[in-house]
Design an enzyme around this catalytic site. Structure first.
Site, mmCIF file in Angstrom:
data_model
loop_
_atom_site.group_PDB
_atom_site.id
_atom_site.type_symbol
_atom_site.label_atom_id
_atom_site.label_comp_id
_atom_site.label_asym_id
_atom_site.label_seq_id
_atom_site.Cartn_x
_atom_site.Cartn_y
_atom_site.Cartn_z
ATOM 1 N N TYR A 157 0.828 -1.359 -0.124
ATOM 2 C CA TYR A 157 0.082 -0.221 -0.025
ATOM 3 C C TYR A 157 0.805 1.134 0.145
ATOM 4 O O TYR A 157 0.590 2.099 -0.768
ATOM 5 C CB TYR A 157 -0.737 -0.018 1.245
ATOM 6 C CG TYR A 157 -2.017 1.145 1.140
ATOM 7 C CD1 TYR A 157 -3.156 0.857 0.633
ATOM 8 C CD2 TYR A 157 -1.954 2.270 2.136
ATOM 9 C CE1 TYR A 157 -4.171 1.872 0.357
ATOM 10 C CE2 TYR A 157 -2.939 2.972 1.899
ATOM 11 C CZ TYR A 157 -4.081 3.085 1.405
ATOM 12 O OH TYR A 157 -4.931 3.902 1.628
ATOM 13 N N LYS A 161 0.772 4.135 -3.156
ATOM 14 C CA LYS A 161 0.321 5.341 -2.508
ATOM 15 C C LYS A 161 1.544 6.511 -2.685
ATOM 16 O O LYS A 161 1.171 7.529 -3.173
ATOM 17 C CB LYS A 161 -0.055 5.617 -1.087
ATOM 18 C CG LYS A 161 -1.469 4.755 -0.973
ATOM 19 C CD LYS A 161 -2.650 5.203 -1.933
ATOM 20 C CE LYS A 161 -3.788 4.595 -1.900
ATOM 21 N NZ LYS A 161 -4.877 4.953 -2.909
HETATM 22 N N1 LIG Z 1 -10.469 5.090 4.290
HETATM 23 C C1 LIG Z 1 -9.230 5.558 4.799
HETATM 24 O O1 LIG Z 1 -8.571 5.867 5.824
HETATM 25 C C2 LIG Z 1 -8.389 6.160 3.587
HETATM 26 C C3 LIG Z 1 -7.199 6.832 3.858
HETATM 27 C C4 LIG Z 1 -6.179 7.258 2.962
HETATM 28 C C5 LIG Z 1 -6.732 6.917 1.608
HETATM 29 N N2 LIG Z 1 -7.768 6.217 1.229
HETATM 30 C C6 LIG Z 1 -7.788 5.852 -0.203
HETATM 31 O O2 LIG Z 1 -9.108 6.490 -0.578
HETATM 32 C C7 LIG Z 1 -9.550 5.810 -1.465
HETATM 33 C C8 LIG Z 1 -11.257 5.338 -1.056
HETATM 34 O O3 LIG Z 1 -11.094 4.629 0.025
HETATM 35 P P1 LIG Z 1 -12.268 4.334 0.880
HETATM 36 O O4 LIG Z 1 -11.772 4.457 2.370
HETATM 37 O O5 LIG Z 1 -13.462 5.146 0.400
HETATM 38 O O6 LIG Z 1 -12.430 2.701 0.389
HETATM 39 P P2 LIG Z 1 -13.769 1.939 0.377
HETATM 40 O O7 LIG Z 1 -13.592 0.662 0.570
HETATM 41 O O8 LIG Z 1 -15.058 2.510 1.306
HETATM 42 O O9 LIG Z 1 -14.198 2.245 -1.051
HETATM 43 C C9 LIG Z 1 -13.490 1.785 -2.231
HETATM 44 C C10 LIG Z 1 -14.304 1.491 -3.395
HETATM 45 O O10 LIG Z 1 -13.341 1.094 -4.362
HETATM 46 C C11 LIG Z 1 -13.931 0.035 -5.182
HETATM 47 N N3 LIG Z 1 -13.081 -0.658 -5.925
HETATM 48 C C12 LIG Z 1 -12.173 -1.666 -5.192
HETATM 49 N N4 LIG Z 1 -11.511 -2.334 -6.168
HETATM 50 C C13 LIG Z 1 -11.836 -1.635 -7.291
HETATM 51 C C14 LIG Z 1 -11.237 -2.289 -8.653
HETATM 52 N N5 LIG Z 1 -10.646 -3.070 -8.784
HETATM 53 N N6 LIG Z 1 -12.155 -1.350 -9.662
HETATM 54 C C15 LIG Z 1 -13.117 -0.559 -9.201
HETATM 55 N N7 LIG Z 1 -13.541 -0.451 -7.993
HETATM 56 C C16 LIG Z 1 -12.992 -1.095 -6.897
HETATM 57 C C17 LIG Z 1 -14.581 -0.734 -4.041
HETATM 58 O O11 LIG Z 1 -15.737 -1.872 -4.521
HETATM 59 C C18 LIG Z 1 -15.214 0.401 -3.125
HETATM 60 O O12 LIG Z 1 -16.832 0.720 -3.594
HETATM 61 C C19 LIG Z 1 -8.715 4.340 -1.887
HETATM 62 O O13 LIG Z 1 -7.602 4.887 -2.867
HETATM 63 C C20 LIG Z 1 -7.906 4.356 -0.615
HETATM 64 O O14 LIG Z 1 -6.656 3.730 -0.513
HETATM 65 C C21 LIG Z 1 -8.459 5.611 2.254
#
Ligand SMILES: NC(=O)c1ccc[n+]([C@@H]2O[C@H](COP(=O)([O-])OP(=O)(O)OC[C@H]3O[C@@H](n4cnc5c(N)ncnc54)[C@H](O)[C@@H]3O)[C@@H](O)[C@H]2O)c1
Length: 253
Positions: A157, A161
């Site tokens: 990850y 990132k």
């Molecule tokens: N939640 C956190 O604390 C956090 C922190 C920093 C960064 N992020 C990043 O933010 C972004 C969104 O994360 P989130 O927390 O909303 O996650 P989440 O799991 O709630 O949503 C992620 C979405 O991506 C979709 N997805 C996964 N694999 C996929 C694929 N191969 N093709 C298309 N869609 C796909 C899933 O079905 C889901 O709807 C991500 O890139 C994550 O790495 C999250």
């Protein structure tokens, strides 16, 4: 009253949940027509339904952002339905269970790198020509605090990132003069499905790291959508190739 994205066409990946859903909804409230893309087609449709129930305009498209053929099909569908693409939010992502190197299988590495980083290559490459042809557009990539420091994820990850930020900078250098403005969002802990099980597990190290954040809490997805909106509209017209931390102060330590 016109919104900040009135008349714009936006594509959001990972739009079926968490930040992707919040970004899609916020863009739509501000007047954009949104293509909600997700590997979970029901979740993507739910996002489109939520937008339409609030008077906005949206379509849903199933895509696996890590699969070239699937991305090509989705991009064709979007460009056949939208007259142009003004905004691309590369938001879809998966976590790696915080696995260190020796506990990371090649399969896990490939999966995380493909969904979190190769996806930017595939999706942006598929949509960039139409954006440039129509005078340019905005790309908002979701990185993470794991794009800056260790500890926001495991080895896969964190590598992915960091790569998202590098991708954003090189895209800016190569296509800024062609009207493409790209930036990255780097959230800390946000309450979404991705982190739900982690927070619910009560893992001492995770909970301690969240408690130690100067803001003293994790973020709500809507707070991240506010930053996505800023980067997607002309208020940020001179912001190019930046990586914005939005982490409640996590990385000051
Ligand atoms: N939640 C956190 O604390 C956090 C922190 C920093 C960064 N992020 C990043 O933010 C972004 C969104 O994360 P989130 O927390 O909303 O996650 P989440 O799991 O709630 O949503 C992620 C979405 O991506 C979709 N997805 C996964 N694999 C996929 C694929 N191969 N093709 C298309 N869609 C796909 C899933 O079905 C889901 O709807 C991500 O890139 C994550 O790495 C999250």
């Amino acid at each position: 009253m016109n919104g900040k994205l009135q008349g714009k066409f936006a594509v959001v990946t990972g739009a079926g949940s968490g930040m992707g859903r919040a970004i899609s909804a916020r863009f739509a409230v501000e007047g954009a027509t949104v293509a909600a893309l997700d590997v979970n087609s029901e979740a993507a449709q739910e996002t489109a339904d939520i937008i339409e129930s609030h008077g906005g305009q949206a379509i849903s498209v199933r895509v696996d952002v890590s699969d070239a053929a699937s991305v090509t099909r989705a991009a064709q569908l979007v460009t056949s339905r939208f007259e142009r693409v003004d905004i691309l939010a590369n938001n879809a992502g998966v976590l790696d269970s915080y696995a260190p190197l020796l506990e990371t299988s090649e399969e896990l590495w490939d999966h995380v790198l493909n969904v979190d980083l190769k996806s930017l290559f595939l999706v942006t490459k598929a949509l960039l020509p139409t954006m440039i042809d129509r005078g340019g557009g905005v790309v908002v990539n979701t990185s993470s605090i794991a794009g800056f420091v260790a500890g926001g994820g495991g080895i896969a990850y964190t590598s992915a990132k960091h790569g998202v930020i590098g991708f954003t900078k090189q895209l800016t250098a190569d296509y800024g003069r062609k009207g493409i403005r790209a930036n990255a969002i780097c959230p800390g802990a946000v309450e979404t499905e991705m982190t739900q099980s982690l927070f619910e597990s009560g893992d001492a190290a995770v909970m301690e790291s969240v408690r130690a954040v100067p803001a003293g809490r994790y973020a709500q997805p809507e707070e991240i959508a506010n930053l996505a909106l800023f980067l997607a509209n002309d208020e940020s017209a001179f912001v190019h190739g930046a990586a914005y931390l939005i982490d409640g102060g996590w990385t000051v330590r």
